[in-house]
Design a protein around this motif. Sequence first.
Motif, PDB file in Angstrom:
ATOM      1  N   HIS A   1     -66.725  15.236 -26.318  1.00  0.00           N
ATOM      2  CA  HIS A   1     -65.528  16.243 -26.683  1.00  0.00           C
ATOM      3  C   HIS A   1     -65.593  16.648 -28.252  1.00  0.00           C
ATOM      4  O   HIS A   1     -65.788  15.831 -29.333  1.00  0.00           O
ATOM      5  CB  HIS A   1     -64.181  15.747 -26.389  1.00  0.00           C
ATOM      6  N   VAL A   2     -65.180  17.797 -28.536  1.00  0.00           N
ATOM      7  CA  VAL A   2     -65.122  18.456 -29.868  1.00  0.00           C
ATOM      8  C   VAL A   2     -63.647  18.389 -30.263  1.00  0.00           C
ATOM      9  O   VAL A   2     -63.033  19.076 -29.447  1.00  0.00           O
ATOM     10  CB  VAL A   2     -65.865  19.739 -29.907  1.00  0.00           C
ATOM     11  N   LEU A   3     -63.447  18.261 -31.399  1.00  0.00           N
ATOM     12  CA  LEU A   3     -62.024  18.198 -32.199  1.00  0.00           C
ATOM     13  C   LEU A   3     -61.902  19.657 -32.663  1.00  0.00           C
ATOM     14  O   LEU A   3     -62.490  19.760 -33.523  1.00  0.00           O
ATOM     15  CB  LEU A   3     -61.876  16.938 -32.877  1.00  0.00           C
ATOM     16  N   ASP A   4     -61.237  20.506 -31.795  1.00  0.00           N
ATOM     17  CA  ASP A   4     -61.046  21.781 -32.484  1.00  0.00           C
ATOM     18  C   ASP A   4     -60.400  22.138 -33.590  1.00  0.00           C
ATOM     19  O   ASP A   4     -60.760  22.640 -34.499  1.00  0.00           O
ATOM     20  CB  ASP A   4     -60.474  22.979 -31.289  1.00  0.00           C
ATOM     21  N   ARG A   5     -59.341  21.430 -33.560  1.00  0.00           N
ATOM     22  CA  ARG A   5     -58.636  21.537 -34.837  1.00  0.00           C
ATOM     23  C   ARG A   5     -57.548  20.180 -34.678  1.00  0.00           C
ATOM     24  O   ARG A   5     -57.085  19.729 -33.867  1.00  0.00           O
ATOM     25  CB  ARG A   5     -57.552  22.714 -34.904  1.00  0.00           C
ATOM     26  N   ILE A   6     -57.099  19.836 -36.126  1.00  0.00           N
ATOM     27  CA  ILE A   6     -56.143  18.837 -36.188  1.00  0.00           C
ATOM     28  C   ILE A   6     -54.916  19.630 -36.279  1.00  0.00           C
ATOM     29  O   ILE A   6     -54.726  20.271 -37.066  1.00  0.00           O
ATOM     30  CB  ILE A   6     -56.616  17.991 -37.303  1.00  0.00           C
ATOM     31  N   THR A   7     -53.825  19.148 -35.302  1.00  0.00           N
ATOM     32  CA  THR A   7     -52.567  19.767 -35.543  1.00  0.00           C
ATOM     33  C   THR A   7     -51.366  18.794 -36.305  1.00  0.00           C
ATOM     34  O   THR A   7     -51.625  17.601 -36.632  1.00  0.00           O
ATOM     35  CB  THR A   7     -51.914  19.857 -34.023  1.00  0.00           C
TER      36      THR A   7
ATOM     37  N   ALA B   1     -53.398   7.717 -34.002  1.00  0.00           N
ATOM     38  CA  ALA B   1     -52.260   8.019 -34.737  1.00  0.00           C
ATOM     39  C   ALA B   1     -52.446   7.580 -36.256  1.00  0.00           C
ATOM     40  O   ALA B   1     -51.860   8.005 -37.192  1.00  0.00           O
ATOM     41  CB  ALA B   1     -51.025   7.358 -34.468  1.00  0.00           C
ATOM     42  N   GLU B   2     -53.407   6.628 -36.414  1.00  0.00           N
ATOM     43  CA  GLU B   2     -53.879   6.366 -37.913  1.00  0.00           C
ATOM     44  C   GLU B   2     -54.872   7.248 -38.495  1.00  0.00           C
ATOM     45  O   GLU B   2     -54.738   7.627 -39.535  1.00  0.00           O
ATOM     46  CB  GLU B   2     -54.482   4.845 -37.926  1.00  0.00           C
ATOM     47  N   LEU B   3     -56.039   7.444 -37.763  1.00  0.00           N
ATOM     48  CA  LEU B   3     -57.189   8.044 -38.149  1.00  0.00           C
ATOM     49  C   LEU B   3     -56.690   9.626 -38.410  1.00  0.00           C
ATOM     50  O   LEU B   3     -57.341  10.213 -39.250  1.00  0.00           O
ATOM     51  CB  LEU B   3     -58.404   7.845 -37.318  1.00  0.00           C
ATOM     52  N   LEU B   4     -56.253  10.278 -37.446  1.00  0.00           N
ATOM     53  CA  LEU B   4     -55.999  11.712 -37.579  1.00  0.00           C
ATOM     54  C   LEU B   4     -55.613  12.246 -38.882  1.00  0.00           C
ATOM     55  O   LEU B   4     -55.867  13.158 -39.064  1.00  0.00           O
ATOM     56  CB  LEU B   4     -55.241  12.194 -36.331  1.00  0.00           C
ATOM     57  N   PRO B   5     -54.260  11.694 -39.377  1.00  0.00           N
ATOM     58  CA  PRO B   5     -53.680  11.966 -40.515  1.00  0.00           C
ATOM     59  C   PRO B   5     -54.796  11.936 -41.645  1.00  0.00           C
ATOM     60  O   PRO B   5     -54.797  12.667 -42.548  1.00  0.00           O
ATOM     61  CB  PRO B   5     -52.564  10.878 -40.711  1.00  0.00           C
ATOM     62  N   MET B   6     -55.653  10.920 -41.509  1.00  0.00           N
ATOM     63  CA  MET B   6     -56.706  10.810 -42.821  1.00  0.00           C
ATOM     64  C   MET B   6     -57.574  11.868 -42.748  1.00  0.00           C
ATOM     65  O   MET B   6     -57.953  12.615 -43.448  1.00  0.00           O
ATOM     66  CB  MET B   6     -57.532   9.179 -42.496  1.00  0.00           C
TER      67      MET B   6
ATOM     68  N   ASN C   1     -57.050  14.844 -41.332  1.00  0.00           N
ATOM     69  CA  ASN C   1     -56.215  16.078 -41.667  1.00  0.00           C
ATOM     70  C   ASN C   1     -56.267  16.191 -43.195  1.00  0.00           C
ATOM     71  O   ASN C   1     -56.677  17.284 -43.788  1.00  0.00           O
ATOM     72  CB  ASN C   1     -54.945  15.996 -40.969  1.00  0.00           C
ATOM     73  N   HIS C   2     -55.926  15.171 -43.716  1.00  0.00           N
ATOM     74  CA  HIS C   2     -55.967  15.069 -45.352  1.00  0.00           C
ATOM     75  C   HIS C   2     -57.328  15.543 -45.852  1.00  0.00           C
ATOM     76  O   HIS C   2     -57.207  16.393 -46.969  1.00  0.00           O
ATOM     77  CB  HIS C   2     -55.579  13.778 -45.834  1.00  0.00           C
ATOM     78  N   ARG C   3     -58.379  14.915 -45.007  1.00  0.00           N
ATOM     79  CA  ARG C   3     -59.802  15.339 -45.660  1.00  0.00           C
ATOM     80  C   ARG C   3     -60.080  16.992 -45.504  1.00  0.00           C
ATOM     81  O   ARG C   3     -60.765  17.410 -46.371  1.00  0.00           O
ATOM     82  CB  ARG C   3     -60.905  14.550 -45.209  1.00  0.00           C
ATOM     83  N   LEU C   4     -59.473  17.581 -44.406  1.00  0.00           N
ATOM     84  CA  LEU C   4     -59.671  18.865 -43.890  1.00  0.00           C
ATOM     85  C   LEU C   4     -58.921  19.686 -44.718  1.00  0.00           C
ATOM     86  O   LEU C   4     -58.900  21.004 -44.606  1.00  0.00           O
ATOM     87  CB  LEU C   4     -59.580  18.899 -42.549  1.00  0.00           C
ATOM     88  N   THR C   5     -57.614  19.203 -45.360  1.00  0.00           N
ATOM     89  CA  THR C   5     -56.693  20.440 -45.982  1.00  0.00           C
ATOM     90  C   THR C   5     -57.070  20.669 -47.305  1.00  0.00           C
ATOM     91  O   THR C   5     -57.307  19.704 -48.122  1.00  0.00           O
ATOM     92  CB  THR C   5     -55.392  19.493 -45.939  1.00  0.00           C
ATOM     93  N   PRO C   6     -57.270  22.009 -47.698  1.00  0.00           N
ATOM     94  CA  PRO C   6     -57.761  22.266 -49.087  1.00  0.00           C
ATOM     95  C   PRO C   6     -56.875  21.809 -50.139  1.00  0.00           C
ATOM     96  O   PRO C   6     -55.459  21.763 -49.741  1.00  0.00           O
ATOM     97  CB  PRO C   6     -57.906  23.834 -48.879  1.00  0.00           C
ATOM     98  N   ALA C   7     -57.452  21.285 -51.100  1.00  0.00           N
ATOM     99  CA  ALA C   7     -56.493  21.033 -52.325  1.00  0.00           C
ATOM    100  C   ALA C   7     -56.020  22.167 -52.940  1.00  0.00           C
ATOM    101  O   ALA C   7     -56.442  23.232 -52.836  1.00  0.00           O
ATOM    102  CB  ALA C   7     -57.341  20.366 -53.360  1.00  0.00           C
ATOM    103  N   PRO C   8     -54.536  22.187 -53.259  1.00  0.00           N
ATOM    104  CA  PRO C   8     -53.947  23.526 -53.730  1.00  0.00           C
ATOM    105  C   PRO C   8     -54.707  23.756 -55.243  1.00  0.00           C
ATOM    106  O   PRO C   8     -55.122  22.895 -55.539  1.00  0.00           O
ATOM    107  CB  PRO C   8     -52.375  22.879 -53.958  1.00  0.00           C
TER     108      PRO C   8
END
Length: 195
Positions: A50-56, A175-180, A182-189
Amino acid sequence: MPLHVPPAPAPALRSVLAALGSPTAVREARTPSLRAAQGPASPELPLPVHVLDRITPEGTSPTTRLSGWRFLIRCGERSVAAADTMLTPDGWAFSHFFEGPYITSTERSLRHAEAMPVPYQPRLLSVPELYMLTLWLHRDCTDDGAEGTLAATDLLVPLAPAPPGIAAHRPHRVAELLPMLNHRLTPAPLLSSPA
């Protein structure tokens, strides 16, 4: 507890068997260990990929899609390669053979999962943006391997090589790994420069 490996679609298995039986497909594969294997090679441990298309955002289910089935190719006592299949308009078809660290990492993680006290259905989950592959241990063993969503109680085991800062072979609840991730995939402001 034993793992509940979902059955692969019969056409996917047939396509891998046909590729293994084709001297051209094996000879042209970029897998020296498969070309050099002595004795018969057999596809084992089919795992849906499976491919994770996007983290929500938190509180919603992440979006995944089935991209194929992966078979470990065993020759004698060890896996020497893997074979991927893909879904085409005509059905399941062989995609390619490959080798590398994910094969031994997958086997190692599956052995550890077999020793867990809770039964799981093993799958693979790819996070392309991070060049990351995980063993997805799905709690609902009755689910079709092609269907299902990531449940908060499912486990994700990053396979080696894992991205920097994420330990390989360590099980994480979704529930623990996805927020990590998501943080890595979110561009820094962007910092604004002083006026």
